[in-house]
Motif scaffolding. Structure first.
Motif, short mmCIF file in Angstrom:
data_model
loop_
_atom_site.label_atom_id
_atom_site.label_comp_id
_atom_site.label_asym_id
_atom_site.label_seq_id
_atom_site.Cartn_x
_atom_site.Cartn_y
_atom_site.Cartn_z
N TYR A 1 0.81 -1.22 0.00
CA TYR A 1 0.00 0.00 0.00
C TYR A 1 0.84 1.27 0.00
CZ TYR A 1 -3.83 -3.13 1.19
OH TYR A 1 -4.75 -4.14 1.18
N ARG B 1 -0.86 8.79 3.33
CA ARG B 1 -2.03 8.76 4.23
C ARG B 1 -3.04 7.68 3.84
NH1 ARG B 1 -3.40 15.12 5.14
NH2 ARG B 1 -1.43 15.63 6.17
N LEU B 2 -3.28 7.52 2.56
CA LEU B 2 -4.20 6.48 2.10
C LEU B 2 -3.69 5.10 2.50
CD1 LEU B 2 -6.72 5.58 0.57
CD2 LEU B 2 -5.35 5.60 -1.52
N LYS C 1 -1.72 4.38 5.01
CA LYS C 1 -1.89 4.23 6.46
C LYS C 1 -3.34 3.90 6.80
CE LYS C 1 1.97 7.15 7.77
NZ LYS C 1 2.39 8.36 8.45
N SER C 2 -4.26 4.50 6.07
CA SER C 2 -5.68 4.21 6.29
C SER C 2 -6.01 2.77 5.91
CB SER C 2 -6.52 5.19 5.48
OG SER C 2 -7.86 4.82 5.50
N LEU C 3 -5.48 2.30 4.77
CA LEU C 3 -5.77 0.95 4.31
C LEU C 3 -5.13 -0.12 5.19
CD1 LEU C 3 -5.49 1.41 0.44
CD2 LEU C 3 -7.56 1.08 1.79
N GLY D 1 -4.66 0.23 8.38
CA GLY D 1 -5.27 0.26 9.70
C GLY D 1 -4.48 0.98 10.75
N SER D 2 -3.39 1.64 10.36
CA SER D 2 -2.59 2.31 11.37
C SER D 2 -3.26 3.59 11.89
CB SER D 2 -1.19 2.62 10.82
OG SER D 2 -1.28 3.42 9.67
N THR D 3 -4.31 4.05 11.22
CA THR D 3 -5.03 5.24 11.70
C THR D 3 -6.32 4.85 12.42
OG1 THR D 3 -6.22 5.45 9.60
CG2 THR D 3 -4.13 6.66 9.82
N SER D 4 -6.52 3.56 12.62
CA SER D 4 -7.78 3.11 13.21
C SER D 4 -7.52 1.98 14.19
CB SER D 4 -8.71 2.67 12.08
OG SER D 4 -9.44 1.56 12.39
N GLY E 1 -6.89 -2.97 9.41
CA GLY E 1 -6.87 -2.52 8.03
C GLY E 1 -7.64 -3.43 7.09
#
Length: 179
Positions: A46, A50-51, A53-55, A57-60, A64
């Motif tokens: 990936y 930022r995208l 990281k979002s995919l 799962g590091s931002t949630s 992921g």
């Protein structure tokens, strides 16, 4: 089940077990292909923006995309395993019914004597369904068993609509009436 019995058609049960197994066999290859695709996904594909990281799962806190795909695949595998067990249980039920039928026929032959003609029960191609008497619903000679009590039906008062008066009939078009 007002009569306290139901009929089991062993051929239909056996056909259902075979159909379930055939469907599971048909799903084996697509499941393996999905497994291979999910296993190929690594977080590094990936990237680091930022995208990505979002995919990954590091931002949630819920994981992921790859984690969710693995969870879905695990759910599919569990469904397939459960379905295979259902098919096996159906086959086992048919085998047990046939064993009991043969045992009962043997007992009848023994009671009536060796000279009495008793037709053998066919193991395959059976035409008569099996009758199962449900315990607790009927007593001796088909009389109702007084110990059986059905549950009271639930009250669904919350599912009613009391409209005090219907809306006035409009002779105009489908739009709102302007006064």
């Amino acid at each position: 089940m007002a009569a306290g019995e139901f009929r089991v058609d062993l051929e239909q049960v056996e056909a259902a077990a075979k159909m379930i197994q055939t469907m599971l066999d048909d799903l084996e290859r697509p499941t393996a292909e999905l497994q291979a695709a999910v296993d190929q996904i690594k977080p590094t594909v990936y990237g680091t923006d930022r995208l990505a990281k979002s995919l990954t799962g590091s931002t949630s806190s819920v994981g992921g995309l790859a984690d969710h795909q693995k969870q879905v695949l695990d759910g599919i595998k569990q469904f397939l395993a459960n379905s295979a067990q259902v098919a096996e249980n159906l086959r086992l039920m048919v085998a047990n019914y046939r064993t009991v039928d043969e045992s009962n026929a043997t007992s009848l032959r023994a009671i009536e004597g060796a000279n009495a003609p008793v037709a053998p029960i066919p193991q395959e191609g059976r035409t008569k369904p099996v009758t199962v008497v449900v315990a607790g619903e009927t007593g001796e000679a088909g009389k109702a068993d007084s110990s059986f009590a059905s549950a009271d039906a639930p009250t669904l008062d919350y599912n009613t609509w009391d409209d005090p008066e219907p809306p006035p009939h409009s002779s105009g078009g489908s739009g709102p009436k302007l006064t």
